[in-house]
Design a protein around this motif. Structure first.
Motif, PDB file in Angstrom:
ATOM      1  N   THR A 155       0.840  -1.201   0.000  1.00  0.00           N
ATOM      2  CA  THR A 155       0.000   0.000   0.000  1.00  0.00           C
ATOM      3  C   THR A 155       0.875   1.251   0.000  1.00  0.00           C
ATOM      4  O   THR A 155       2.075   1.205   0.303  1.00  0.00           O
ATOM      5  N   THR A 156       0.264   2.384  -0.334  1.00  0.00           N
ATOM      6  CA  THR A 156       1.011   3.642  -0.314  1.00  0.00           C
ATOM      7  C   THR A 156       1.450   4.002   1.111  1.00  0.00           C
ATOM      8  O   THR A 156       2.527   4.573   1.296  1.00  0.00           O
ATOM      9  N   ALA A 157       0.646   3.637   2.099  1.00  0.00           N
ATOM     10  CA  ALA A 157       1.022   3.915   3.488  1.00  0.00           C
ATOM     11  C   ALA A 157       2.268   3.116   3.883  1.00  0.00           C
ATOM     12  O   ALA A 157       3.157   3.628   4.580  1.00  0.00           O
ATOM     13  N   VAL A 201      -3.955   7.923   6.016  1.00  0.00           N
ATOM     14  CA  VAL A 201      -3.249   9.131   5.566  1.00  0.00           C
ATOM     15  C   VAL A 201      -1.764   8.915   5.833  1.00  0.00           C
ATOM     16  O   VAL A 201      -1.366   8.500   6.940  1.00  0.00           O
ATOM     17  N   SER A 202      -0.926   9.188   4.837  1.00  0.00           N
ATOM     18  CA  SER A 202       0.533   9.032   5.006  1.00  0.00           C
ATOM     19  C   SER A 202       1.268  10.201   4.377  1.00  0.00           C
ATOM     20  O   SER A 202       0.779  10.813   3.417  1.00  0.00           O
ATOM     21  N   VAL A 203       2.444  10.494   4.940  1.00  0.00           N
ATOM     22  CA  VAL A 203       3.327  11.549   4.413  1.00  0.00           C
ATOM     23  C   VAL A 203       4.762  11.068   4.539  1.00  0.00           C
ATOM     24  O   VAL A 203       5.156  10.472   5.554  1.00  0.00           O
ATOM     25  N   THR A 207      -7.656   6.388  -3.875  1.00  0.00           N
ATOM     26  CA  THR A 207      -6.416   6.940  -3.320  1.00  0.00           C
ATOM     27  C   THR A 207      -6.107   8.286  -3.959  1.00  0.00           C
ATOM     28  O   THR A 207      -6.000   8.390  -5.198  1.00  0.00           O
ATOM     29  N   ALA A 208      -5.983   9.287  -3.117  1.00  0.00           N
ATOM     30  CA  ALA A 208      -5.596  10.624  -3.570  1.00  0.00           C
ATOM     31  C   ALA A 208      -4.125  10.832  -3.211  1.00  0.00           C
ATOM     32  O   ALA A 208      -3.687  10.470  -2.108  1.00  0.00           O
ATOM     33  N   GLN A 209      -3.352  11.418  -4.139  1.00  0.00           N
ATOM     34  CA  GLN A 209      -1.924  11.670  -3.888  1.00  0.00           C
ATOM     35  C   GLN A 209      -1.602  13.105  -4.278  1.00  0.00           C
ATOM     36  O   GLN A 209      -2.009  13.577  -5.350  1.00  0.00           O
ATOM     37  N   ILE A 210      -0.842  13.758  -3.423  1.00  0.00           N
ATOM     38  CA  ILE A 210      -0.392  15.119  -3.710  1.00  0.00           C
ATOM     39  C   ILE A 210       1.107  15.210  -3.431  1.00  0.00           C
ATOM     40  O   ILE A 210       1.654  14.454  -2.612  1.00  0.00           O
ATOM     41  N   ALA A 243       2.272  12.879  -0.135  1.00  0.00           N
ATOM     42  CA  ALA A 243       1.170  12.565   0.779  1.00  0.00           C
ATOM     43  C   ALA A 243       0.110  11.748   0.058  1.00  0.00           C
ATOM     44  O   ALA A 243      -0.172  11.970  -1.140  1.00  0.00           O
ATOM     45  N   THR A 244      -0.475  10.778   0.771  1.00  0.00           N
ATOM     46  CA  THR A 244      -1.529   9.950   0.199  1.00  0.00           C
ATOM     47  C   THR A 244      -2.691   9.824   1.186  1.00  0.00           C
ATOM     48  O   THR A 244      -2.502   9.841   2.408  1.00  0.00           O
ATOM     49  N   LEU A 245      -3.892   9.683   0.648  1.00  0.00           N
ATOM     50  CA  LEU A 245      -5.102   9.452   1.443  1.00  0.00           C
ATOM     51  C   LEU A 245      -5.893   8.348   0.746  1.00  0.00           C
ATOM     52  O   LEU A 245      -6.222   8.477  -0.455  1.00  0.00           O
ATOM     53  N   SER A 246      -6.140   7.255   1.461  1.00  0.00           N
ATOM     54  CA  SER A 246      -6.823   6.105   0.854  1.00  0.00           C
ATOM     55  C   SER A 246      -8.007   5.667   1.698  1.00  0.00           C
ATOM     56  O   SER A 246      -7.908   5.563   2.927  1.00  0.00           O
ATOM     57  N   SER A 247      -9.132   5.368   1.031  1.00  0.00           N
ATOM     58  CA  SER A 247     -10.322   4.899   1.743  1.00  0.00           C
ATOM     59  C   SER A 247     -11.375   4.409   0.758  1.00  0.00           C
ATOM     60  O   SER A 247     -11.439   4.882  -0.389  1.00  0.00           O
ATOM     61  N   ARG A 248     -12.202   3.499   1.206  1.00  0.00           N
ATOM     62  CA  ARG A 248     -13.351   3.069   0.421  1.00  0.00           C
ATOM     63  C   ARG A 248     -14.390   4.200   0.344  1.00  0.00           C
ATOM     64  O   ARG A 248     -15.283   4.184  -0.510  1.00  0.00           O
TER      65      ARG A 248
END
Length: 209
Positions: free
Chosen positions: A112-114, A138-140, A174-177, A184-189
């Motif tokens: 996963t991105t996290a 959420v990960s950075v 998954t959103a990535q910026i 940074a990534t944010l992932s969720s159903r």
């Protein structure tokens, strides 16, 4: 007769004179005396030529070993110091959905991105819905420039709802910026589209600027 006698006397007289004269002259009898043998001058033997030890070949100075170039320090990921509440404030998460609570500990799934963020010395946080157990991760991270470029090239499609990227895999949006050196990534159903993640994305971006 008288003449004869005179002749005889004369002859005798001459003989006598001759005898007398012979008695007066010493005979030169050379007595050979053994003169001492003169030893011949000893021939001076030339001093033995001692072989002058040839100068030993001076030891060839070993060339001073050229120090091997110091390997340049390979680029390293930079550890981040953000806390989970720094990235998404409790009020921002409450506004999104009051049922989501921050978990005290979280180990992301491999791939996963996290998980990638944690391997790059980053931080990963999970909020979980107390009603249906749906989660928001959420990960950075601040990876090396080469890793950052790789993450960006694999981030998915550009998102219209925010300046970043969005993709859906196995029903997880998954959103990535990318903000400066940060990823940074944010992932969720919960994120069925980029719009549904935009408010939380704005919160994370503000924390990184």
């Amino acid at each position: 007769m008288a003449l004869r006698l005179r002749t005889v006397y004369a002859a005798i007289a001459l003989s006598t004179s001759a005898l007398l004269l012979s008695g007066c002259v010493p005979s030169e009898t050379v007595t050979a005396t053994n003169s001492p043998t003169v030893s011949s001058t000893p021939t001076l033997s030339a001093p033995e030529a001692t072989a002058t030890p040839s100068a030993s070949a001076s030891a060839t100075e070993s060339a001073t070993p050229t120090p091997s170039p110091t390997p340049s320090k390979s680029a390293q990921d930079t550890a981040v110091s953000f806390g989970c509440n720094d990235l998404v404030s409790p009020s921002a998460m409450y506004d999104f959905n009051p049922n989501f609570l921050l978990l005290g500990s979280f180990t992301p799934d491999s791939g996963t991105t996290a998980a990638a963020a944690l391997s790059a010395k980053g931080v990963a946080c999970r909020w979980q819905n107390g009603t249906n157990s749906t989660s928001i991760d959420v990960s950075v991270a601040q990876p090396t420039s080469s890793k950052l470029a790789t993450f960006k090239s694999n981030a998915g499609s550009s998102a219209d709802a925010f300046s970043g990227y969005f993709s859906i895999t196995d029903r997880i949006g998954t959103a990535q910026i990318f903000v400066g050196p940060y990823w940074a990534t944010l992932s969720s159903r919960e994120f069925t589209s980029a719009d549904e993640a935009s408010n939380l994305v704005a919160e994370v971006r503000a924390a990184l600027q």
